[in-house]
Design an enzyme around this catalytic site. Structure first.
Site, short mmCIF file in Angstrom:
data_model
loop_
_atom_site.label_atom_id
_atom_site.label_comp_id
_atom_site.label_asym_id
_atom_site.label_seq_id
_atom_site.Cartn_x
_atom_site.Cartn_y
_atom_site.Cartn_z
N LYS A 147 43.88 15.69 51.49
CA LYS A 147 44.18 16.81 52.38
C LYS A 147 45.61 16.76 52.85
O LYS A 147 46.09 15.66 53.12
CB LYS A 147 43.18 16.67 53.52
CG LYS A 147 43.56 17.11 54.86
CD LYS A 147 42.47 16.74 55.80
CE LYS A 147 42.57 17.63 56.99
NZ LYS A 147 41.75 17.23 58.07
N LYS A 161 45.02 11.44 54.06
CA LYS A 161 45.35 12.55 54.93
C LYS A 161 46.84 12.44 55.21
O LYS A 161 47.30 11.46 55.81
CB LYS A 161 44.55 12.42 56.20
CG LYS A 161 44.74 13.56 57.12
CD LYS A 161 43.69 13.45 58.18
CE LYS A 161 43.84 14.52 59.19
NZ LYS A 161 42.91 14.29 60.28
C1 PBG Z 1 42.03 15.36 62.93
C2 PBG Z 1 41.89 16.46 61.95
C3 PBG Z 1 42.87 17.41 61.65
C4 PBG Z 1 42.33 18.25 60.68
C5 PBG Z 1 41.04 17.81 60.42
N1 PBG Z 1 40.78 16.69 61.21
C6 PBG Z 1 44.21 17.64 62.22
C7 PBG Z 1 45.12 16.54 62.47
O1 PBG Z 1 45.10 15.50 61.80
O2 PBG Z 1 45.91 16.70 63.38
C8 PBG Z 1 43.05 19.41 60.08
C9 PBG Z 1 42.25 20.40 59.33
C10 PBG Z 1 42.92 21.69 59.11
O3 PBG Z 1 44.13 21.88 59.37
O4 PBG Z 1 42.23 22.60 58.65
N2 PBG Z 1 41.04 14.40 62.93
#
Ligand code: PBG
Length: 333
Positions: free
Chosen positions: A254, A199
């Site tokens: 992601k 991520k």
């Molecule tokens: C946090 C989380 C995020 C997303 C999914 N889980 C945002 C972040 O890390 O601040 C983002 C998903 C999206 O933007 O569609 N656990």
């Protein structure tokens, strides 16, 4: 005088008609490839989300209808994200381990429908902490090991409520091994762990943060001490290798489209299903351009998803899952 194989070779021959283009198409997309992320709320919280056209937070009864519709469309699974009522958020996010929290009630409600559709749950603390970070903050830092202890309990109650797939999205080190060990000790050895192994610390998450009410990060201004630096791809491979070793069954990368190179590289290197997440900002950019009449939103959405599959994704999280599934079941692409 021509160089090369032309005119004997003319690649345009196979592009002359749609039946021929379909015959030689190398990648396909069906509703079964799609995972629909849904935001869940209680009856008192607002439905509207800033910056995500056509996406609303759903109450549990609306969720049941939506999931029934998704199952009818042949969508593989839904991924749940809670909008925790603000008074229930706290410094340590302990509402995350309340077995009667919104997430667990939503899981039960879906499971009671007895449908052939998967339920994926988010294992992370950001919808429950008052500072919106994915971990607990001790001495001004997101504390890795203390956070893992809570994540184990969070995964446990979600598994107990009936989630099929647990998806840790917090990016703490070692959490996959810890969660796997904890689930095994508690006889949940069949629960699937879909790890958000990579991520990236991305600006494309903006609209999601308003959807779960976690837009203002108090104290620490970003998530760069735990999410991956977006200039790094070697490091992304290390994250994946580590999570596979710790017991992940599937891997999420992601955001999606801007990171297709990472998906492709992971697909070449590891023999494990790779899932792409077309995140909120990617979805909203397409919707915003379409609303301005600058692009054809439906075609651009379809193209984005197909490109993620071509890069090597076996499945894709997308907020456009229902509209794309409607389209795909009408026209086979
Ligand atoms: C946090 C989380 C995020 C997303 C999914 N889980 C945002 C972040 O890390 O601040 C983002 C998903 C999206 O933007 O569609 N656990």
């Amino acid at each position: 005088m021509f160089y090369g194989k032309y005119p004997a070779s003319r690649l345009r021959r196979l592009r002359q008609s749609s039946w021929m283009r379909d015959l030689v198409s190398e990648t396909s997309l069906t509703p079964k490839d799609l995972i629909w992320p849904i935001f869940v709320r209680d009856e008192f919280s607002p439905a509207d989300i800033q910056g995500m056209p056509n996406v609303k937070r759903l109450t549990i009864s609306e969720l049941q209808e939506a999931v029934q519709y998704a199952a009818d469309l042949g969508i593989s699974s839904v991924a749940l994200f809670p909008y925790t009522p603000l008074p229930l958020r706290s410094h340590d996010g302990l509402e995350a381990v309340n077995p009667d929290n919104l997430m667990c009630r939503a899981i039960h409600a879906i499971k009671n429908l007895n449908l052939d559709i998967g339920v994926i749950t988010d294992v992370a603390l950001d919808p429950y902490t008052d500072h919106a970070h994915d971990g607990i903050i001790i001495n001004g830092r997101v504390h890795n090991d203390a956070t893992i202890e809570i994540l184990k309990r969070q995964a446990h109650i979600q598994a107990q409520a009936g989630a099929d797939v647990l998806a840790p999205s917090d990016m703490m080190d070692g959490r996959i091994g810890a969660i796997r060990g904890h689930l095994d000790e508690n006889h949940f050895h069949d629960k699937i762990i879909m790890s958000y192994a990579v991520k990236f610390a991305s600006s494309f998450y903006g609209p999601f943060r308003s959807a779960v009410g976690a837009e203002s990060l108090h104290g620490l201004s970003d998530k760069k001490t735990y999410q991956v630096n977006f200039s790094n791809s070697d490091e992304a491979m290390r994250e994946i290798a580590q999570d596979i070793e710790e017991g992940a069954d599937m891997i999420i990368i992601k955001p999606g489209l801007p990171y297709s190179d990472v998906i492709h590289r992971a697909k070449q290197k590891f023999n494990i299903p790779i899932i792409a997440y077309q995140v909120s900002g990617e979805y909203s950019m397409i919707k915003a351009a379409a609303a301005n009449g600058w692009i054809d939103g439906t075609k651009a959405m379809l193209e984005s998803l197909m490109c993620l599959k071509r890069a090597g994704a076996s499945g894709i999280f997308t907020y456009a899952a229902p509209e794309m599934a409607e389209l795909l079941s009408a026209v086979m692409v």
